[in-house]
Design a protein around this motif. Structure first.
Motif, short mmCIF file in Angstrom:
data_model
loop_
_atom_site.label_atom_id
_atom_site.label_comp_id
_atom_site.label_asym_id
_atom_site.label_seq_id
_atom_site.Cartn_x
_atom_site.Cartn_y
_atom_site.Cartn_z
N LYS A 170 -11.54 19.98 10.44
CA LYS A 170 -12.64 19.03 10.36
C LYS A 170 -12.33 17.84 9.46
O LYS A 170 -13.23 17.09 9.07
CB LYS A 170 -13.90 19.75 9.85
N GLY A 171 -11.09 17.67 9.10
CA GLY A 171 -10.70 16.56 8.24
C GLY A 171 -9.26 16.71 7.84
O GLY A 171 -8.50 17.49 8.43
N SER A 172 -8.85 15.97 6.83
CA SER A 172 -7.47 16.07 6.38
C SER A 172 -7.37 15.65 4.92
O SER A 172 -8.22 14.91 4.41
CB SER A 172 -6.54 15.20 7.23
N GLU A 173 -6.36 16.15 4.26
CA GLU A 173 -6.06 15.75 2.89
C GLU A 173 -5.43 14.36 2.97
O GLU A 173 -4.31 14.21 3.47
CB GLU A 173 -5.08 16.75 2.25
N ASN A 174 -6.19 13.34 2.57
CA ASN A 174 -5.78 11.98 2.90
C ASN A 174 -4.67 11.42 2.01
O ASN A 174 -4.31 10.26 2.15
CB ASN A 174 -6.98 11.03 2.87
N LEU A 179 0.95 7.51 12.36
CA LEU A 179 0.81 7.16 10.95
C LEU A 179 -0.53 6.47 10.74
O LEU A 179 -0.85 5.48 11.40
CB LEU A 179 1.95 6.22 10.53
N LYS A 180 -1.31 7.00 9.81
CA LYS A 180 -2.63 6.45 9.51
C LYS A 180 -2.70 6.10 8.02
O LYS A 180 -2.13 6.79 7.18
CB LYS A 180 -3.73 7.46 9.85
N PRO A 181 -3.40 5.01 7.68
CA PRO A 181 -3.49 4.62 6.27
C PRO A 181 -4.39 5.56 5.48
O PRO A 181 -5.46 5.96 5.95
CB PRO A 181 -4.09 3.21 6.35
N GLY A 203 -3.25 3.01 -4.70
CA GLY A 203 -2.66 2.28 -3.58
C GLY A 203 -2.92 2.95 -2.26
O GLY A 203 -3.71 3.88 -2.14
N VAL A 204 -2.26 2.45 -1.22
CA VAL A 204 -2.41 2.95 0.15
C VAL A 204 -1.06 3.44 0.65
O VAL A 204 -0.02 2.79 0.43
CB VAL A 204 -2.96 1.86 1.09
N ALA A 205 -1.06 4.58 1.32
CA ALA A 205 0.17 5.11 1.93
C ALA A 205 -0.14 5.49 3.38
O ALA A 205 -1.28 5.78 3.73
CB ALA A 205 0.67 6.33 1.16
#
Length: 550
Positions: free
Chosen positions: A320-324, A209-211, A223-225
């Motif tokens: 090369k990344g992710s949908e944050n 799990l990453k913020p 906010g942050v999930a």
């Protein structure tokens, strides 16, 4: 061979002699040194079979001289020797023009270019044979560990083995520069690299799990999930099914046109397969509208609680990344696109884990340690999947994922390798090889430094092999200083390697009780080696001086 009657005589096809059920080489009958050498040369010698300047094969003599009427009738030659074909010339480069202009059967002196050509060919064969052996072992076992003392080329060899397993055939696997160029082209696509360390854990290696900052459709932060994010192991597994022949970006753009407008929405499965999503796109938007089919919201039908950023989806699709905001929803969308355009593959991928014994295996692999076995993979005899704790998705390890680990056998700081991991890997031991040192200095054309480096290598090996020094469970192959420590480009560099790399390593062996050496003997050895002189030579010189005094 091809002129059994001499110049101007009948010419035969020498290759046919090597294609006999029992390959042979031959010569006519003449009263000269070359004919006598042919008859009398010892078995085991290496011979270069050629037609003029053109090399045909490299062979080893395995039988005494003999005559055979049937062979003579076919090939006119009178004397024959049975040979073992080591390599055909198709597998190696042809020599420079007129390098081999000697007669029928001439010896190559050790310091000649002809000798060097043959020696380099043998070295090429040995290197290629080692790489092929490791690659074949990896294909069958799926997991191997290259183990050995420091400097024996463990990490160095992983690149060539990886390319061999991936079926790369247009690169000379003994040319390290060419190998690394292709390796870098495939990095993070078909080759993945990581290093284990004591703070690495499951969340870094598999998934965790990453913020992520949450944003609404207007891009405003709300906010942050904490969302599941793939680690390098899971990304390597995903790469197995990524089809490089299909442009995933073009597929995504085309798919957006299909779902343009709410009335054209599509229902796609979630990653877990236990639910589904509605997805649609409004022309001009930078996000894809997304909503669970089980949503109980009373808001308007086009309400989008989970907008997906299109550019970030594309980065996630490329690895090369992710949908944050909604990584799992984004992955479900990507999988739907791949299915729509048949953009899935089943290609080989290699994961290289350096210093594999330095990590806490239980903490890093967790429940996936079971799935590393060949028969537990997706195409094995007993395929298994596990439910991942964060993404809540069923996950299996693909059969086309190959893992290469490296392990320093003298590293006592982390103890022995976990037995559960050890059972799932095959082990290949790399030894310190003086031939690599010789080849290095031959390329530099520095014979003086080569003599010093080889002298040091042999002396240090004798020092470690001395039965009086041996103690504990370590063998010579575990302890012998690797050949890379003796390879330098100048005498100053070699002296620095001895003083700041080799001596501290051996001092650590002594202080840790791995080898048992008195302080007096250690001092004598270290003083000699610091001056790039073997200890034995120094002792002999001292003994000679003592005799002169007497």
């Amino acid at each position: 061979m091809h002129l059994p009657e001499g110049k101007g005589g009948t010419q035969i096809n020498s290759t046919l002699m090597l294609l006999e059920p029992e390959p042979v080489i031959g010569t006519g009958e003449w009263n000269d040194g070359q004919c006598r050498n042919f008859k009398n040369i010892d078995n085991g010698n290496i011979v270069l079979v050629r037609k003029g300047n053109q090399v045909i094969a490299l062979c080893q003599i395995i039988g005494e001289n003999f005559t055979d009427a049937n062979l003579t009738a076919k090939y006119i030659n009178v004397n024959f020797r049975k040979v073992k074909i080591l390599s055909w010339a198709d597998n190696y480069k042809q020599p420079q023009s007129r390098l081999f202009s000697q007669g029928t059967f001439s010896s190559c002196g050790k310091n000649t270019e002809q000798y060097k050509y043959i020696k380099d060919w043998l070295a090429y064969m040995n290197n290629k044979a080692f790489t092929d052996k490791c690659a074949n072992l990896l294909k069958s076992k799926h997991n191997i560990i290259l183990q050995g003392a420091p400097g024996t080329g463990k990490t160095y060899n992983t690149a060539a083995i990886a390319l061999d397993v991936l079926g790369v055939s247009d690169v000379d696997l003994t040319d390290h520069v060419a190998v690394m160029n292709r390796y870098n082209e495939l990095l993070d696509n078909r080759i993945f690299f990581t290093t284990f360390h004591q703070s690495l854990d499951y969340e870094d290696f598999i998934e965790g799990l990453k913020p992520h900052v949450q944003a609404n459709a207007n891009g405003d932060s709300i906010g942050v999930a904490y969302e599941p994010e793939d680690g390098i192991f899971k990304r390597a597994c995903s790469a197995v099914v990524t089809d490089e022949s299909k442009d995933i970006i073009e597929c995504i753009d085309d798919y957006l046109q299909q779902i343009n407008g709410f009335e054209n929405k599509k229902e796609i499965p979630t990653i877990s397969g236990r639910s589904s999503l509605y997805v649609w796109w409004n022309d001009g938007n930078t996000t894809i509208s997304c909503r669970s089919t089980k949503s109980t919201s009373q808001r308007e039908k086009e309400y989008t609680p989970s907008p997906l950023n299109i550019e970030k989806i594309k980065l996630q699709a490329l690895g090369k990344g992710s949908e944050n905001n909604w990584q799992q929803y984004a992955q479900a969308f990507i999988e739907a696109v791949k299915k729509e355009y048949h953009a899935k593959a089943d290609k080989s991928v290699v994961l290289i884990i350096d210093e594999i014994n330095r990590g806490n295996v239980s903490k890093i692999f967790g429940e996936l340690i079971t799935l590393l076995e060949s028969d537990k993979r997706d195409k094995g005899h007993h395929p298994l999947k596990v439910l991942l704790p964060y993404s809540k998705t069923l996950f299996g390890v693909p059969s086309n994922l190959y893992i290469i680990g490296t392990m320093n056998t003298t590293d006592r700081s982390t103890g022995t390798l976990d037995y559960a991991l050890r059972r799932r890997f095959a082990f290949v031991t790399l030894q310190s090889n003086p031939d690599v040192i010789e080849k290095h200095y031959d390329k530099l054309n520095n014979q003086e430094l080569k003599i010093k480096a080889i002298g040091l290598f042999n002396d240090i090996k004798s020092f470690i092999m001395n039965p009086k020094h041996q103690c504990g469970d370590f063998g010579v192959d575990d302890l012998m200083v690797g050949h890379s420590y003796f390879m330098a480009f100048s005498e100053d560099e070699l002296a620095n390697k001895v003083e700041f790399e080799i001596l501290p390593l051996i001092a650590e062996y002594i202080s840790d009780g791995i080898i048992n050496v008195s302080n007096e003997e250690k001092t004598k050895a270290f003083q000699a080696w610091s001056n790039l002189r073997p200890m034995q030579v120094v002792e002999e010189a001292v003994d000679a001086e003592d005799e002169n005094l007497i």
